[in-house]
Design a protein around this motif. Structure first.
Motif, PDB file in Angstrom:
ATOM      1  N   UNK A  78       0.828  -1.204   0.000  1.00 58.64           N
ATOM      2  CA  UNK A  78       0.000   0.000   0.000  1.00 58.64           C
ATOM      3  C   UNK A  78       0.866   1.259   0.000  1.00 58.64           C
ATOM      4  N   UNK A  85       6.163  -4.150   9.185  1.00 60.81           N
ATOM      5  CA  UNK A  85       4.988  -4.674   8.493  1.00 60.81           C
ATOM      6  C   UNK A  85       5.340  -5.093   7.061  1.00 60.81           C
ATOM      7  N   UNK A  88       7.223  -8.257   7.150  1.00 66.29           N
ATOM      8  CA  UNK A  88       6.269  -9.326   7.466  1.00 66.29           C
ATOM      9  C   UNK A  88       5.535  -9.764   6.196  1.00 66.29           C
ATOM     10  N   UNK A  89       4.994  -8.773   5.478  1.00 68.15           N
ATOM     11  CA  UNK A  89       4.196  -9.093   4.288  1.00 68.15           C
ATOM     12  C   UNK A  89       5.055  -9.818   3.252  1.00 68.15           C
ATOM     13  N   UNK A 182       2.478 -17.073  11.815  1.00 63.55           N
ATOM     14  CA  UNK A 182       2.216 -15.634  11.658  1.00 63.55           C
ATOM     15  C   UNK A 182       2.710 -14.864  12.880  1.00 63.55           C
ATOM     16  N   UNK A 190       9.474  -7.667  14.053  1.00 64.98           N
ATOM     17  CA  UNK A 190       9.507  -6.536  14.998  1.00 64.98           C
ATOM     18  C   UNK A 190      10.844  -6.482  15.722  1.00 64.98           C
TER      19      UNK A 190
ATOM     20  N   UNK B 136      -3.200  -5.134  15.578  1.00 68.64           N
ATOM     21  CA  UNK B 136      -2.418  -5.960  14.646  1.00 68.64           C
ATOM     22  C   UNK B 136      -2.252  -5.104  13.395  1.00 68.64           C
ATOM     23  N   UNK B 137      -1.105  -5.177  12.749  1.00 64.54           N
ATOM     24  CA  UNK B 137      -1.008  -4.416  11.505  1.00 64.54           C
ATOM     25  C   UNK B 137      -1.800  -5.134  10.409  1.00 64.54           C
ATOM     26  N   UNK B 138      -2.086  -4.391   9.361  1.00 65.12           N
ATOM     27  CA  UNK B 138      -3.010  -4.921   8.360  1.00 65.12           C
ATOM     28  C   UNK B 138      -2.454  -6.152   7.637  1.00 65.12           C
ATOM     29  N   UNK B 139      -1.150  -6.181   7.415  1.00 72.03           N
ATOM     30  CA  UNK B 139      -0.592  -7.328   6.683  1.00 72.03           C
ATOM     31  C   UNK B 139      -0.786  -8.634   7.455  1.00 72.03           C
ATOM     32  N   UNK B 140      -0.657  -8.557   8.770  1.00 75.65           N
ATOM     33  CA  UNK B 140      -0.874  -9.744   9.603  1.00 75.65           C
ATOM     34  C   UNK B 140      -2.350 -10.137   9.555  1.00 75.65           C
ATOM     35  N   UNK B 142      -4.513  -9.453   7.282  1.00 73.19           N
ATOM     36  CA  UNK B 142      -4.898  -9.926   5.955  1.00 73.19           C
ATOM     37  C   UNK B 142      -4.555 -11.404   5.766  1.00 73.19           C
ATOM     38  N   UNK B 143      -3.346 -11.772   6.214  1.00 73.72           N
ATOM     39  CA  UNK B 143      -2.939 -13.184   6.090  1.00 73.72           C
ATOM     40  C   UNK B 143      -3.853 -14.068   6.938  1.00 73.72           C
TER      41      UNK B 143
END
Lengths: 216, 477
Positions: A78, A85, A88-89, A182, A190, B136-140, B142-143
């Motif tokens: 995004x 983050x 992570x993604x 996850x 982090x 929680x952040x959005x990427x977490x 979303x998964x």
């Protein structure tokens, strides 16, 4: 008889697809290069012209999966993600694409990508490592703390160790929908992002430009 | 729970060292809260791993510490020092448990229903716990949603807000719109792995606290933790909550003005709950609008009606009637939005409760015997005068608003204070634990009265009781 480039490409593809099926059906350990060659309808010796080892073949499958993951990751960013983050993604999407290979990915990556490895096991493993760390470097450059935008070798080594730790956890994760992975991934990223902050704060670490190709 | 309010200095002192705000210890309470609430969330490393890093969690931890300390207040100096050491270690451990934030916040919520035990300002802050957890952040997310529902939230829903608008104690809530109908929904998403982690964290916590068991209150502490854990277990099963919502929704007609959100099962799982979005204010914000007495009364009536109707008509004990679970809607309707903590009565529970209630009203002289029967008390327990007096006093306190001719004034702090003392004693002596259903019933009765006290409502509870208690048991219809 000269084998055309097109023919070579087709044979290579056939080998890869046969390996994908056999690894999936029988597992990595139980599948021999002879099995793959037979299924692909070529001589075992010919196969070695394409893939010198079974690991190289497996790594090709893994690299393909991660290439697709890379495309998906780029399309999903995004732009407002923090560095942890985004990292992570990046890993999470990769794990999702690796899911069909989960029953053997651990064994392959353990040898091919080990942080203890002094030399790359195969060209594909080296490419994977370089490509992955380049993306990580770019994410840090764009989103990391201002004074840590060019991470040092130690920082990247820490990242790589965490990444492999997450992979090994994921390969054995029995939780529903592998949700524990996850959590482990989130906390690992982090932790890593935290190390970037402390790096920029303490100035303790070397700030050499990371040489992602050092094992080449 | 002791009935004595802690001093602010005691609370600050009870905080684990890392969470202390030493410069604030001498400031008045309001200054302290003001200052802390304007402090940005720390952004250093481990910031989100250190879960007590939020104001709310710090205060909840402080209360937890204060409460635990109460358990060994009478011990000798050596034992006290030993306990202090264990407590500090336990609280440090607590800080490292990323997902125990759910449990800590739950403790905070329980404390928030004790308006007389803690200063009003703290009640307000604790009341917010439900809505201000670190996200929680959005990427977490979303998964997690993708694994649960088979596709990304933005694919499953027509619209999906990437930022949570509310944080549940065990997850977070996002606004969205359903595909096709465009229906506005609230999607509650659980933190991954939370139920198993909480279970493990509780086991660790108990192991750390075990050296303190010499205190006479150890059994009570253990029971309280067990209750919190049991509640959390129920609350982590969103399918259980969805079924409670379905039962509750069928209990009210439209003109009764009580809104229980509809569940959309096609986009819900055990850990994702999609329900109709209800627009309204939480108690604090509603009270800040300085609502007229008449409006307070009307909402008070609805709170009572909801609890009684669910209990008598549907066999559901709404065990957690706390501020976070209600919405005060602009058109005067009451939204009851959280059914994670509900006890479904068994046929045996109902037989026992009805027996006690019938005796209570028809032959009050025989109430003591009915309580002994209904609570499964042993002959030794039944002969314990202290126990029986306390239980009878508690029953009398519960009944007081029902016996009142006309509206009962819940702003009467004397009434509530007596209840707080009795409730504290019941918990401390573990007298509520004779039958499991009693624990739930006691929580419900107390929690509802605590809500009405904060609302300062004047309601004819007797009339509602008479009407509702005639319902026969038709659970799930």
């Amino acid at each position: 008889m000269r084998v055309t480039a097109q023919k070579k490409k087709e044979t290579r593809r056939r080998i890869v697809e046969c390996a994908r099926k056999l690894f999936g059906d029988k597992g990595f350990e139980q599948t021999t290069t002879r099995d793959i060659a037979e299924t692909a309808g070529i001589a075992a010796g010919t196969m070695f012209n394409y893939f010198p080892t079974k690991e190289a073949l497996a790594m090709t499958l893994i690299c393909e999966a991660l290439d697709e993951a890379g495309t998906e990751f780029d399309s999903r960013l995004r732009g407002d993600e923090t560095v942890d983050e985004a990292l992570f993604a990046h890993v999470a999407v990769g794990l999702r694409h690796l899911a069909p290979h989960r029953n053997y990915v651990g064994e392959v990556l353990e040898t091919a990508l080990s942080p203890f490895a002094r030399e790359a096991v195969c060209e594909q493993a080296q490419q994977l490592r370089v490509g992955h760390l380049e993306t990580v470097g770019e994410l840090i450059a764009l989103r990391g703390p201002a004074t840590s935008r060019v991470p040092g070798t130690m920082t990247m080594h820490l990242y790589w160790t965490l990444y492999l730790g997450v992979l090994s956890f994921w390969a054995a994760d029995e939780s529903p929908n592998r949700e524990d992975t996850l959590v482990v991934l989130d906390q690992s990223m982090r932790l890593f992002a935290g190390s970037l902050s402390s790096e920029s704060k303490n100035g303790e670490e070397d700030h050499d430009v990371v040489d992602v190709t050092r094992d080449r | 729970m002791s009935s004595t309010s802690p001093e602010i200095a005691e609370l600050i002192d009870a905080l684990p060292a890392e969470a202390k705000e030493p410069e604030a210890s001498s400031s008045p309470l309001e200054d302290l809260l003001q200052r802390l609430s304007h402090k940005p969330v720390p952004t250093g490393r481990f910031n989100r791993l250190w879960v007590l890093g939020t104001l709310q969690a710090k205060i909840a931890a402080a209360y937890l510490a204060w409460w635990l300390r109460g358990g060994y207040a009478s011990a000798d100096k050596r034992e006290r020092t030993l306990n202090e050491t264990h407590l500090k270690a336990a609280l440090k451990l607590l800080g490292g448990m990323s997902y125990l934030r759910g449990a800590i916040m739950k403790v905070g919520q329980i404390i928030a229903t004790h308006p007389d035990v803690v200063p009003e300002q703290f009640v307000e802050v604790l009341g917010h716990l439900h809505f201000e957890a670190p996200p929680m952040h959005y990427s977490l997310l979303r998964e997690f949603v993708r694994a649960e529902l088979g596709a990304d939230p933005e694919e499953v829903f027509d619209e999906f807000e990437t930022t949570a608008f509310a944080a549940a104690s065990l997850g977070q809530v996002h606004r969205a719109r359903l595909k096709g109908s465009g229906q506005r929904v609230a999607v509650k998403i659980q933190y991954p792995n939370i139920s198993r982690t909480i279970r493990a964290d509780f086991a660790n916590m108990m192991a750390f606290l075990t050296p303190m068991r010499l205190s006479s209150d150890w059994g009570n502490m253990k029971d309280q933790f067990k209750d919190v854990r049991h509640m959390l277990d129920l609350e982590t099963d969103y399918e259980h909550e969805a079924e409670n919502l379905r039962i509750a929704r069928s209990a009210f007609t439209e003109d009764e003005g009580i809104v229980v959100p509809r569940v959309f099962p096609e986009v819900s799982t055990r850990r994702v709950l999609t329900m109709e979005y209800v627009d309204g204010l939480h108690l604090d914000k509603f009270l800040a609008t300085e609502p007229p007495q008449e409006l307070r009364n009307r909402f008070g009536e609805k709170i009572i009606l909801a609890v009684f109707r669910l209990y008598y008509a549907k066999g559901l004990v709404y065990a957690d009637p706390q501020p976070g679970n209600y919405l005060f809607m602009p058109d005067g309707r009451l939204g009851a939005i959280d059914f994670g903590c509900c006890h479904r009565q068994t046929a045996e529970d109902i037989t026992c409760c009805r027996d006690v209630e019938r005796t209570w009203f028809d032959s009050p002289d025989l109430l003591r015997e009915a309580i002994v029967r209904g609570s499964d008390l042993t002959p030794k327990q039944a002969a314990d005068e202290t126990r029986m007096k306390l239980i009878m006093d508690w029953c009398a306190w519960i009944r007081e608003p029902v016996d009142c001719e006309g509206p009962f004034d819940f702003s009467d702090m004397d009434y509530f204070r007596r209840g707080v003392v009795l409730y504290g004693e019941l918990l401390r002596r573990r007298y509520t634990r004779s039958r499991p259903a009693n624990t739930w019933f006691t929580k419900s009765a107390y929690g509802m009265r605590a809500m009405l006290v904060r609302l300062k409502a004047r309601v004819d509870m007797a009339a509602i009781f008479r009407r509702e208690s005639t319902y026969s048991f038709t659970r799930g219809e």
